[in-house]
Design a protein around this motif. Sequence first.
Motif, PDB file in Angstrom:
ATOM      1  N   ASP A  63      -2.708  28.743  17.309  1.00  0.00           N
ATOM      2  CA  ASP A  63      -2.687  30.119  17.823  1.00  0.00           C
ATOM      3  C   ASP A  63      -3.869  30.497  18.708  1.00  0.00           C
ATOM      4  O   ASP A  63      -3.993  31.659  19.106  1.00  0.00           O
ATOM      5  CB  ASP A  63      -2.542  31.133  16.686  1.00  0.00           C
ATOM      6  CG  ASP A  63      -1.218  30.992  15.951  1.00  0.00           C
ATOM      7  OD1 ASP A  63      -0.240  30.537  16.566  1.00  0.00           O
ATOM      8  OD2 ASP A  63      -1.162  31.354  14.758  1.00  0.00           O
ATOM      9  N   LYS A  66      -2.669  31.968  21.865  1.00  0.00           N
ATOM     10  CA  LYS A  66      -2.042  33.272  21.633  1.00  0.00           C
ATOM     11  C   LYS A  66      -3.096  34.375  21.561  1.00  0.00           C
ATOM     12  O   LYS A  66      -2.873  35.494  22.044  1.00  0.00           O
ATOM     13  CB  LYS A  66      -1.222  33.256  20.345  1.00  0.00           C
ATOM     14  CG  LYS A  66       0.016  32.384  20.435  1.00  0.00           C
ATOM     15  CD  LYS A  66       0.731  32.347  19.107  1.00  0.00           C
ATOM     16  CE  LYS A  66       1.863  31.348  19.143  1.00  0.00           C
ATOM     17  NZ  LYS A  66       2.462  31.157  17.812  1.00  0.00           N
ATOM     18  N   ILE A  67      -4.237  34.066  20.965  1.00  0.00           N
ATOM     19  CA  ILE A  67      -5.322  35.049  20.903  1.00  0.00           C
ATOM     20  C   ILE A  67      -5.812  35.357  22.322  1.00  0.00           C
ATOM     21  O   ILE A  67      -6.057  36.514  22.677  1.00  0.00           O
ATOM     22  CB  ILE A  67      -6.483  34.543  20.024  1.00  0.00           C
ATOM     23  CG1 ILE A  67      -6.021  34.384  18.576  1.00  0.00           C
ATOM     24  CG2 ILE A  67      -7.702  35.455  20.126  1.00  0.00           C
ATOM     25  CD1 ILE A  67      -5.592  35.659  17.898  1.00  0.00           C
ATOM     26  N   ALA A  70      -3.289  37.560  23.971  1.00  0.00           N
ATOM     27  CA  ALA A  70      -3.402  38.920  23.448  1.00  0.00           C
ATOM     28  C   ALA A  70      -4.583  39.642  24.093  1.00  0.00           C
ATOM     29  O   ALA A  70      -4.491  40.827  24.436  1.00  0.00           O
ATOM     30  CB  ALA A  70      -3.554  38.891  21.927  1.00  0.00           C
ATOM     31  N   VAL A  73      -3.566  40.664  27.562  1.00  0.00           N
ATOM     32  CA  VAL A  73      -2.696  41.842  27.495  1.00  0.00           C
ATOM     33  C   VAL A  73      -3.530  43.101  27.281  1.00  0.00           C
ATOM     34  O   VAL A  73      -3.320  44.118  27.946  1.00  0.00           O
ATOM     35  CB  VAL A  73      -1.629  41.675  26.388  1.00  0.00           C
ATOM     36  CG1 VAL A  73      -0.908  42.992  26.102  1.00  0.00           C
ATOM     37  CG2 VAL A  73      -0.630  40.583  26.771  1.00  0.00           C
ATOM     38  N   CYS A  74      -4.501  43.043  26.368  1.00  0.00           N
ATOM     39  CA  CYS A  74      -5.368  44.205  26.117  1.00  0.00           C
ATOM     40  C   CYS A  74      -6.140  44.607  27.372  1.00  0.00           C
ATOM     41  O   CYS A  74      -6.212  45.795  27.705  1.00  0.00           O
ATOM     42  CB  CYS A  74      -6.354  43.889  24.997  1.00  0.00           C
ATOM     43  SG  CYS A  74      -5.607  43.754  23.365  1.00  0.00           S
ATOM     44  N   LEU A  96       6.557  36.036  22.307  1.00  0.00           N
ATOM     45  CA  LEU A  96       5.362  36.867  22.470  1.00  0.00           C
ATOM     46  C   LEU A  96       5.636  38.131  23.282  1.00  0.00           C
ATOM     47  O   LEU A  96       4.715  38.867  23.604  1.00  0.00           O
ATOM     48  CB  LEU A  96       4.257  36.045  23.138  1.00  0.00           C
ATOM     49  CG  LEU A  96       3.785  34.822  22.351  1.00  0.00           C
ATOM     50  CD1 LEU A  96       2.835  33.984  23.193  1.00  0.00           C
ATOM     51  CD2 LEU A  96       3.149  35.226  21.038  1.00  0.00           C
ATOM     52  N   TRP A 128      -9.317  45.739  22.175  1.00  0.00           N
ATOM     53  CA  TRP A 128      -8.357  45.328  21.139  1.00  0.00           C
ATOM     54  C   TRP A 128      -7.529  46.518  20.670  1.00  0.00           C
ATOM     55  O   TRP A 128      -6.395  46.353  20.214  1.00  0.00           O
ATOM     56  CB  TRP A 128      -9.066  44.676  19.952  1.00  0.00           C
ATOM     57  CG  TRP A 128      -9.549  43.291  20.248  1.00  0.00           C
ATOM     58  CD1 TRP A 128     -10.842  42.877  20.278  1.00  0.00           C
ATOM     59  CD2 TRP A 128      -8.754  42.134  20.558  1.00  0.00           C
ATOM     60  NE1 TRP A 128     -10.900  41.532  20.593  1.00  0.00           N
ATOM     61  CE2 TRP A 128      -9.640  41.047  20.765  1.00  0.00           C
ATOM     62  CE3 TRP A 128      -7.388  41.906  20.692  1.00  0.00           C
ATOM     63  CZ2 TRP A 128      -9.200  39.770  21.090  1.00  0.00           C
ATOM     64  CZ3 TRP A 128      -6.941  40.623  21.013  1.00  0.00           C
ATOM     65  CH2 TRP A 128      -7.842  39.582  21.222  1.00  0.00           C
ATOM     66  N   LEU A 131      -3.730  47.031  21.480  1.00  0.00           N
ATOM     67  CA  LEU A 131      -2.625  46.429  20.741  1.00  0.00           C
ATOM     68  C   LEU A 131      -2.274  47.189  19.475  1.00  0.00           C
ATOM     69  O   LEU A 131      -1.242  46.956  18.880  1.00  0.00           O
ATOM     70  CB  LEU A 131      -2.970  44.980  20.339  1.00  0.00           C
ATOM     71  CG  LEU A 131      -3.006  43.963  21.456  1.00  0.00           C
ATOM     72  CD1 LEU A 131      -3.286  42.579  20.884  1.00  0.00           C
ATOM     73  CD2 LEU A 131      -1.728  43.938  22.257  1.00  0.00           C
TER      74      LEU A 131
END
Length: 139
Positions: A63, A66-67, A70, A73-74, A96, A128, A131
Amino acid sequence: MEREGQAGTWIVPEMVNAYTDLHRAGHAHSVETWVDDQLIGGLYCVALGRAVFGESMFAHATDASKIALAALVCLCRRHGITLIDCQQNTQHLTSLGGREIPRADFLVHVDKARQQPAIPWRFEPVYWNELLPPKIDPA
C-alpha cells in the motif's frame, strides 16, 4: 527497475532524461512514501498548469503507492484540481476511485486546466483533512 513477471520497463534512459528535464522546468513531481528514512513507495506525475497527469507508481511495501496517491489527491483537492489523469483503466485504479470520462470532456478539461496557474508543489500535513468527512456539529 525489474518487476516480477515483466521483461523490461518503459523507463529507458531517454525517458529518465526527459522527465529530468520536465522536473527542472517545474513540470514533473514526485510524491513519496517514506518510513524510517527509507523510500518505500510513491508516484510521479507531470503537471501543466493545473492539469495533472499521473505517470507511474511503485511500492516496496504493501500500500505504499496508495498512500502516495492519497497524498496527491489531498494536494489536488486543496488547490482546486478536480481531475488527475491516470492514463490507464485498471482494476487497481478503479478500486481507488478512478473512472473513465469521454475523450471530448477530457480534452476540454485539460485545455482549461493547463491555462491556470501552477500550484505550489509542497505537501502540508493539514492537507490530509481533504480526505476526511467534514465534522458535524451535534448542536
